[in-house]
Write an enzyme that holds these catalytic residues in place. Structure first.
Site, PDB file in Angstrom:
ATOM      1  N   TYR A 141      38.422  19.326 -31.548  1.00 36.86           N
ATOM      2  CA  TYR A 141      37.631  18.044 -31.472  1.00 36.86           C
ATOM      3  C   TYR A 141      36.090  18.605 -31.249  1.00 36.86           C
ATOM      4  O   TYR A 141      35.080  17.894 -31.314  1.00 36.86           O
ATOM      5  CB  TYR A 141      38.104  17.138 -30.260  1.00 36.86           C
ATOM      6  CG  TYR A 141      39.526  16.755 -30.486  1.00 36.86           C
ATOM      7  CD1 TYR A 141      39.857  16.576 -31.911  1.00 36.86           C
ATOM      8  CD2 TYR A 141      40.150  16.126 -29.474  1.00 36.86           C
ATOM      9  CE1 TYR A 141      41.319  15.857 -32.072  1.00 36.86           C
ATOM     10  CE2 TYR A 141      41.361  15.264 -29.597  1.00 36.86           C
ATOM     11  CZ  TYR A 141      41.936  15.491 -30.839  1.00 36.86           C
ATOM     12  OH  TYR A 141      43.296  14.780 -31.137  1.00 36.86           O
ATOM     13  N   LYS A 187      50.945  26.560 -32.934  1.00 33.09           N
ATOM     14  CA  LYS A 187      51.417  26.702 -34.397  1.00 33.09           C
ATOM     15  C   LYS A 187      51.033  28.010 -34.519  1.00 33.09           C
ATOM     16  O   LYS A 187      50.241  28.135 -35.836  1.00 33.09           O
ATOM     17  CB  LYS A 187      50.407  25.434 -34.925  1.00 33.09           C
ATOM     18  CG  LYS A 187      51.012  25.163 -36.436  1.00 33.09           C
ATOM     19  CD  LYS A 187      52.333  24.670 -36.511  1.00 33.09           C
ATOM     20  CE  LYS A 187      52.573  24.556 -38.129  1.00 33.09           C
ATOM     21  NZ  LYS A 187      54.308  24.449 -38.298  1.00 33.09           N
ATOM     22  N   ASP A 219      55.466  21.247 -34.181  1.00 33.04           N
ATOM     23  CA  ASP A 219      56.309  20.304 -34.970  1.00 33.04           C
ATOM     24  C   ASP A 219      57.713  20.202 -34.454  1.00 33.04           C
ATOM     25  O   ASP A 219      58.190  19.381 -34.294  1.00 33.04           O
ATOM     26  CB  ASP A 219      56.242  21.038 -36.361  1.00 33.04           C
ATOM     27  CG  ASP A 219      56.220  22.264 -36.755  1.00 33.04           C
ATOM     28  OD1 ASP A 219      56.181  22.982 -35.785  1.00 33.04           O
ATOM     29  OD2 ASP A 219      56.485  22.948 -37.922  1.00 33.04           O
ATOM     30  N   ASP A 243      46.947  15.942 -27.217  1.00 39.14           N
ATOM     31  CA  ASP A 243      46.595  14.415 -27.316  1.00 39.14           C
ATOM     32  C   ASP A 243      47.676  13.628 -27.900  1.00 39.14           C
ATOM     33  O   ASP A 243      48.198  12.633 -27.724  1.00 39.14           O
ATOM     34  CB  ASP A 243      45.368  14.375 -28.228  1.00 39.14           C
ATOM     35  CG  ASP A 243      44.763  13.109 -28.184  1.00 39.14           C
ATOM     36  OD1 ASP A 243      45.136  12.170 -27.531  1.00 39.14           O
ATOM     37  OD2 ASP A 243      43.613  12.795 -29.157  1.00 39.14           O
TER      38      ASP A 243
END
Ligand code: NAD
Length: 356
Positions: A141, A187, A219, A243
């Site tokens: 972000y 990840k 995931d 988030d």
């Protein structure tokens, strides 16, 4: 005396804030604590009135306050603004300015709401409580370059070792106070920033040998949250992963409207807000669930003012009202009584009376 910046924002942010402030006033009166509340304007409403979603006056108010209560900001009306001027960006800038790098999101699976959950009772277990710690001032972000045109757009997922170290230390320390289990989400199989994230978390873990550390790919984590949530206690994730996963966790709590959060840093002011947004689909109807906001007030009492006993009273009052079968529309199930935002506030306030 505590100085508190009250920033309702837009949409249901204003509606739930009314109830949060009212609960805080009750605590102030009962315990003779002088909470000096001052309104600040951030978000789309501020843009309409003052031409900016983040007026300097609001930043100053937050910097000078002991704590900040925030509703939510944004909405379709302001989606057309350039990215840098949007209400969502204002909140991001505010968090960065105040160095609120920790976002603490507790999720409680209440027995009273089990019937309303999208996941089977035997999977969630009643009384399960877990905490998502979301890194709040780094990651995708904020990373540069961030730009786009009609043909191509780029966001950059950037983390420094220092940013990962400070959030993971916070997570290990919280895990030490709880079940001593920590799940770090990344990840690592696909992203350089996640490789760094995992390496730093492993390095930091050496200082906390009493905490059992697990790594999970984001995931798989999204799947495990609904398939086997009881395996989790403290979770730590980067800004975007945290988030997204905490909204998913919101479903286990019954609704996004049930979930509070605390944004903390090294500075003196913490920022407390429900995890939900401005809910344009229900704004103005008086049906929003104020419990996430009210529990955010409880978190403020606990984390900013060390008023743990008073925080517990609020939590107990919320549980008592739910146990009696009162529900806002988002957590409604057959056989329960539907109440409005204001009525839910009335009930919680009334219940507090019997708990002092
Ligand atoms: P949202 O959280 O506003 O709403 C998602 C869904 O949950 C909607 O169906 C809504 O009705 C429901 N919901 C949320 N809070 C509820 C409550 N307290 N009671 C009952 N139902 C509730 O998310 P969204 O629709 O993706 O976003 C709407 C706007 O809010 C967007 O402009 C977004 O950018 C903004 N937003 C702001 C914040 C923030 O200020 N911290 C956070 C998230 C989204």
């Amino acid at each position: 005396m505590y100085r508190i910046a009250v920033i309702p924002g837009d949409g249901i942010g204003k509606e739930v804030m009314e109830q949060g402030v009212r609960i805080l006033k009750i605590i102030g009166e009962k315990y003779d604590v002088d909470f000096q509340m001052e309104d600040g304007y951030v978000g789309g409403g501020a843009y309409d009135e003052l031409g900016t979603c983040l007026p300097e006056s609001a930043v100053k108010l937050c910097e000078e306050s002991d704590a900040i209560l925030f509703g939510a900001s944004g909405g379709p009306k302001w989606d057309v603004l350039p990215s840098d001027e949007r209400p969502e960006k204002a909140l991001a800038i505010l968090r960065k300015k105040l160095e609120l790098f920790v976002n603490l999101r507790p999720v409680k699976i209440r027995k009273s709401l089990i019937g309303a959950l999208p996941v089977k009772a035997e999977i969630v277990g009643d009384g399960t409580e877990l905490v998502m710690i979301r890194e709040l001032t780094g990651g995708i972000y904020y990373g540069q370059p961030k730009e786009g045109n009609a043909e191509r757009a780029v966001d950059s997922m950037v983390y420094t070792a220092g940013e990962v170290e400070r959030i993971s230390r916070f997570a290990f320390e919280l895990a030490q106070k709880r079940s001593r289990r920590l799940t770090s989400v990344d990840k690592e199989n696909m992203m350089e920033s996640s490789k760094l994230w995992r390496a730093v978390v492993i390095e930091v873990s050496k200082d906390y040998p009493d905490v059992e550390l697990n790594h999970m790919l984001v995931d798989n984590c999204a799947f495990q949250i609904v398939a086997a949530p009881r395996q989790f206690d403290v979770m730590v994730a980067g800004n975007m992963f945290g988030d997204i996963l905490s909204d998913e966790l919101g479903a286990l709590a019954g609704s996004l409207g049930m979930c509070p959060s605390a944004s903390l840093g090294y500075g003196k002011s913490g920022l407390y807000e429900p995890i939900h947004g401005t809910a344009p689909d229900i704004a103005g109807q008086g049906i929003a669930n104020p419990i996430g906001m009210i529990l955010s007030v409880a978190m403020m009492l606990e984390y900013s003012f060390d008023m743990k006993e008073q925080a517990k009273i609020i939590e107990k009052a919320v549980d008592a009202v739910l146990d009696k079968g009162y529900r806002t529309a988002d957590i409604f199930e057959e056989g329960k009584k539907t109440v409005s935002t204001g009525e839910m506030g009335d009930l919680i306030a009334g219940e507090m009376e019997s708990l002092y």
